[in-house]
Design a protein around this motif. Structure first.
Motif, PDB file in Angstrom:
ATOM      1  N   LEU A  76      43.782  42.606  49.866  1.00 48.51           N
ATOM      2  CA  LEU A  76      43.052  42.011  49.070  1.00 48.51           C
ATOM      3  C   LEU A  76      43.476  41.772  47.195  1.00 48.51           C
ATOM      4  O   LEU A  76      44.198  40.572  46.713  1.00 48.51           O
ATOM      5  N   LEU A  77      44.105  43.211  46.495  1.00 53.95           N
ATOM      6  CA  LEU A  77      44.307  43.086  45.627  1.00 53.95           C
ATOM      7  C   LEU A  77      45.767  42.815  45.183  1.00 53.95           C
ATOM      8  O   LEU A  77      46.163  42.452  44.279  1.00 53.95           O
ATOM      9  N   GLU A  78      47.001  43.000  46.917  1.00 48.26           N
ATOM     10  CA  GLU A  78      47.826  42.378  45.621  1.00 48.26           C
ATOM     11  C   GLU A  78      47.453  40.776  46.448  1.00 48.26           C
ATOM     12  O   GLU A  78      49.045  40.297  45.311  1.00 48.26           O
ATOM     13  N   ILE A  80      45.353  39.458  44.791  1.00 47.97           N
ATOM     14  CA  ILE A  80      45.396  39.188  43.784  1.00 47.97           C
ATOM     15  C   ILE A  80      46.083  38.873  42.428  1.00 47.97           C
ATOM     16  O   ILE A  80      46.651  38.035  41.802  1.00 47.97           O
ATOM     17  N   PHE A  81      46.923  40.198  42.506  1.00 47.50           N
ATOM     18  CA  PHE A  81      48.002  40.382  41.622  1.00 47.50           C
ATOM     19  C   PHE A  81      49.646  39.695  41.800  1.00 47.50           C
ATOM     20  O   PHE A  81      50.355  39.237  41.102  1.00 47.50           O
ATOM     21  N   GLN A  92      48.077  40.310  32.987  1.00 49.12           N
ATOM     22  CA  GLN A  92      47.758  41.796  33.850  1.00 49.12           C
ATOM     23  C   GLN A  92      46.801  42.111  33.781  1.00 49.12           C
ATOM     24  O   GLN A  92      45.749  42.869  34.296  1.00 49.12           O
ATOM     25  N   VAL A  95      43.057  41.252  33.992  1.00 55.38           N
ATOM     26  CA  VAL A  95      42.596  40.644  35.529  1.00 55.38           C
ATOM     27  C   VAL A  95      42.329  42.574  35.930  1.00 55.38           C
ATOM     28  O   VAL A  95      41.412  42.773  36.738  1.00 55.38           O
ATOM     29  N   ILE A  99      38.806  43.923  37.107  1.00 53.05           N
ATOM     30  CA  ILE A  99      39.144  44.630  38.804  1.00 53.05           C
ATOM     31  C   ILE A  99      37.889  45.590  37.908  1.00 53.05           C
ATOM     32  O   ILE A  99      37.310  45.802  39.289  1.00 53.05           O
ATOM     33  N   VAL A 594      34.251  38.469  37.862  1.00 53.13           N
ATOM     34  CA  VAL A 594      34.324  37.845  38.831  1.00 53.13           C
ATOM     35  C   VAL A 594      35.802  36.450  38.388  1.00 53.13           C
ATOM     36  O   VAL A 594      36.100  35.989  38.340  1.00 53.13           O
ATOM     37  N   ILE A 597      38.243  37.165  36.619  1.00 54.88           N
ATOM     38  CA  ILE A 597      39.735  37.094  37.344  1.00 54.88           C
ATOM     39  C   ILE A 597      40.390  36.544  37.215  1.00 54.88           C
ATOM     40  O   ILE A 597      41.195  36.277  38.187  1.00 54.88           O
ATOM     41  N   LEU A 598      39.281  35.311  37.561  1.00 54.41           N
ATOM     42  CA  LEU A 598      39.545  33.998  38.632  1.00 54.41           C
ATOM     43  C   LEU A 598      40.417  32.721  36.941  1.00 54.41           C
ATOM     44  O   LEU A 598      40.863  32.806  37.244  1.00 54.41           O
TER      45      LEU A 598
END
Length: 667
Positions: A76-78, A80-81, A92, A95, A99, A594, A597-598
């Protein structure tokens, strides 16, 4: 002494796991994982929930976390990044901080926030070494030895994996150029997923082992993970052996200091060693610290939004005047008090807009500057309210040179490493400065009596509201004017291309130091107003995580806009107003994390995005314009009665082209 050295080696082994995990992620993906402590916290809670609440055997719980939960979280983290691999480093960082805030907020919602002391995974037996009984902070030496052996074994495994295998070569190829790596039969996505899975498994092991030392505490585990930042920087974020060795040295230094004194100044220094070391390493390395993939990252494009803020100065001042007239008539005194406190937060948030949004210098320490103003007012006006202006002035005089000192790393550092420097400053304030009772008043803080501005008493909520409104309006209007003048253009040049700004004659040294000093002064003024509205100054209200919260609120509001600072204060107001359902207070920080992050890639924030989307939707409802009547051609006109009238063809347009001269003049 031998006992403390051995204990330090065991303690440093726990830090080594975290530092190697951070180095692994950065070295193989180009992303500095600020969220490492939050990930370790979450996975530790998952493990102890499976073992102690669901009563699964630890040899069932541990594989479930390391083989199932951690890899899924890594994937999931991969995901996102991955889209952020080639964007500006500040995106970066934002974000990753989002998280981190997400996990710190999620854990108490799911698992509860009560700290819990935990048993060790291995037995409590101790052993003797040269006649000395080895204990590890109340945990048997066998567990400490297991931690050391685990860290050493994983260090060897990672070194061989990255330096002696085809996978290690593939990771370096993906980091150097993801697109070019695909041309040599390297599946960039698979490699990225594998590296994030390994890093997340490391975070799980770190969190589980750290929790056996400090217990399950939502504050301690992320803080212990932050200890690993200095060893990671010692290896310049790419050397696993240096990160491992630096962690061991850090653990030894802390435990040796504990031999001399466990309280007082020595204890404060012992807890602050990792952060002092981090700042020292950043200053020593300086410009030699290079960001991974920095040459491939695209620069942010704030230009398309830089001059498009929807709120103009006359409208902003007019709205402030209208609010000053209507709010005291519409709301009671306590609500006026909450709004005044939110406006004080907006003043601190305004400095984040200037630093991060306009200058591109990420700061995670603005609430630490606010603490300078708050404690200055508390000491000056704590018992004598008439000294309130003197307290503000005293805070400004302290904050200005401190801002210059914090701005010094920006002369040689930028992006990630500057963010680390400001984070280290905030942590030093938490662990060292705030520990002195003479400064902070101890755990209870310092009370602030009724303050006044000369003959004007600020006892009432309405007077405090008007003061905060006036200060916010003046500072926001001043920032608006500076943004559209030569100073604003210089800040945008410093952000977009420091080399070009220097070529065009901009004094980068003076500009950066002045920005940090002025923003420190403004944040100090905001802290002074917070001390007035809260009527007490508590160090917990100015900890590093509150600076993180202000940064995230500004990102949601729009980090390139003055209105983003006002929106940040409005979001903070939700936490202050009475009558708000508890579920809102619980889930608002999670929702903010959240949202960050978006939307972190955008500069507009939610209010500006909502305005643009509404304008787009309204444009669909508009009637299409009809062409003007005079624009109709002869063919569109109705034919008259009788034979058609021939339309003469247009004459061809000719132009005489002068002949080129072939005359050659001999000098």
């Amino acid at each position: 002494m031998t006992e403390f050295i051995i204990l330090g080696i065991f303690s440093g082994a726990s830090y080594a796991l975290a530092s190697m995990g951070i180095v692994l992620t950065y070295k193989t993906s180009g992303i500095f994982n600020f969220a490492y402590g939050g990930i370790a916290l979450f996975l530790a809670y998952v493990f102890w929930t499976l073992r102690d609440k669901w009563h699964l055997n630890e040899w069932i719980s541990l594989p479930l976390v390391l083989i199932v939960v951690a890899p899924l979280l890594g994937l999931l983290l991969e995901a996102i990044f991955r889209p952020l691999a080639a964007v500006a480093v500040e995106v970066q960082i934002v974000v990753a901080l989002g998280i981190l805030a997400f996990f710190i907020t999620l854990v108490p919602i799911i698992f509860g926030a009560t700290p819990t002391n935990l048993p060790t995974i291995f037995s409590h037996r101790h052993f003797r070494f040269d006649g000395i009984t080895i204990l590890f902070g109340g945990v048997a030496g066998e567990s400490g030895l297991f931690t050391l052996l685990t860290a050493a074994g994983l260090a060897v495994f990672l070194f061989v994996l990255l330096q002696r295998t085809q996978f290690g070569t593939a990771t370096r190829a993906v980091v150097d150029n993801r697109e070019l790596a695909g041309l040599i039969a390297v599946n960039s996505n698979r490699v990225g997923q594998a590296t994030w899975i390994i890093s997340t498994v490391f975070a799980a092991i770190s969190g589980i082992l750290l929790s056996t030392q400090s217990g399950l505490d939502i504050r301690e585990i992320p803080l212990l993970a932050l200890y690993s930042l200095a060893p990671a920087v010692l290896g310049r974020l790419v050397s696993l052996p240096l990160a491992f060795g630096g962690s061991i040295a850090l653990g030894v230094a802390q435990d040796v200091l504990q031999k001399f004194n466990t309280t007082g100044t020595v204890a404060n220094i012992e807890s602050s060693i990792p952060y002092f070391t981090l700042i020292l390493l950043l200053m020593v390395y300086g410009s030699r610290l290079k960001e991974v993939r920095s040459s491939l990252r695209s620069l942010p494009d704030p230009g398309r939004y830089f001059e498009r803020e929807k709120v103009r100065l006359p409208w902003g001042v007019g709205s402030a005047v209208a609010a000053g007239v209507l709010i005291p008539l519409m709301f009671s005194g306590p609500i006026q008090h909450d709004i005044a406190e939110a406006m004080a937060y907006s003043i601190v948030a305004l400095t984040v807009v200037v630093l991060t949004g306009w200058t591109g210098q990420i700061s995670i320490a603005q609430m630490s500057f606010a603490a300078i103003g708050a404690f200055s007012v508390a000491h000056m006006a704590g018992t004598v309210g008439s000294r309130f202006p003197l307290g503000i002035l005293f805070g400004v005089l302290i904050a200005a040179p401190v801002g210059v000192i914090i701005g010094l790393p920006s002369l040689r550092l930028s992006g990630l490493f500057l963010a680390l420097a400001t984070l280290a400053f905030a942590l030093i304030m938490d662990t060292f400065v705030y520990s002195f009772g003479a400064i902070t008043g101890g755990q209870t803080g310092i009370g602030v009596s009724t303050v006044s501005l000369g003959p004007i008493s600020l006892r009432g909520y309405t007077s405090q509201f008007y003061l905060c409104l006036a200060v916010l309006t003046v500072l926001a209007a001043g920032a608006w004017l500076l943004k559209r003048g030569p100073i604003g253009r210089r800040l945008s040049m410093v952000r977009d291309s420091p080399a070009a700004a220097s070529t065009l004659g901009a004094n980068l040294t003076l500009t950066k130091l002045a920005v940090f000093a002025v923003c420190g002064v403004v944040a100090s003024i905001g802290g002074s107003l917070l001390a007035m509205t809260q009527q007490s100054v508590d160090p917990m209200n100015f900890a590093w995580n509150t600076s993180l919260q202000v940064l995230l609120l500004v990102v949601v509001g729009g980090r390139s806009f003055i209105s983003g600072a006002v929106a940040a204060g409005a979001l903070q107001l939700v936490q202050l107003l009475p009558g708000i359902p508890p579920v809102v207070h619980t889930y608002e920080p999670l929702t903010i994390a959240v949202t960050v992050i978006l939307i972190a890639k955008g500069y507009q924030g939610l209010p500006q995005n909502a305005f643009d989307q509404a304008r787009y939707c309204m444009a669909v409802l508009y009637r299409l314009p009809r062409p003007p009547r005079a624009a109709r051609t002869a063919a569109d006109r109705p034919a008259p009665d009788g034979p058609p009238v021939p339309v003469p063809a247009p004459e061809p347009v000719t132009a005489e082209v002068p002949a080129l001269s072939t005359r050659v003049t001999h000098g």
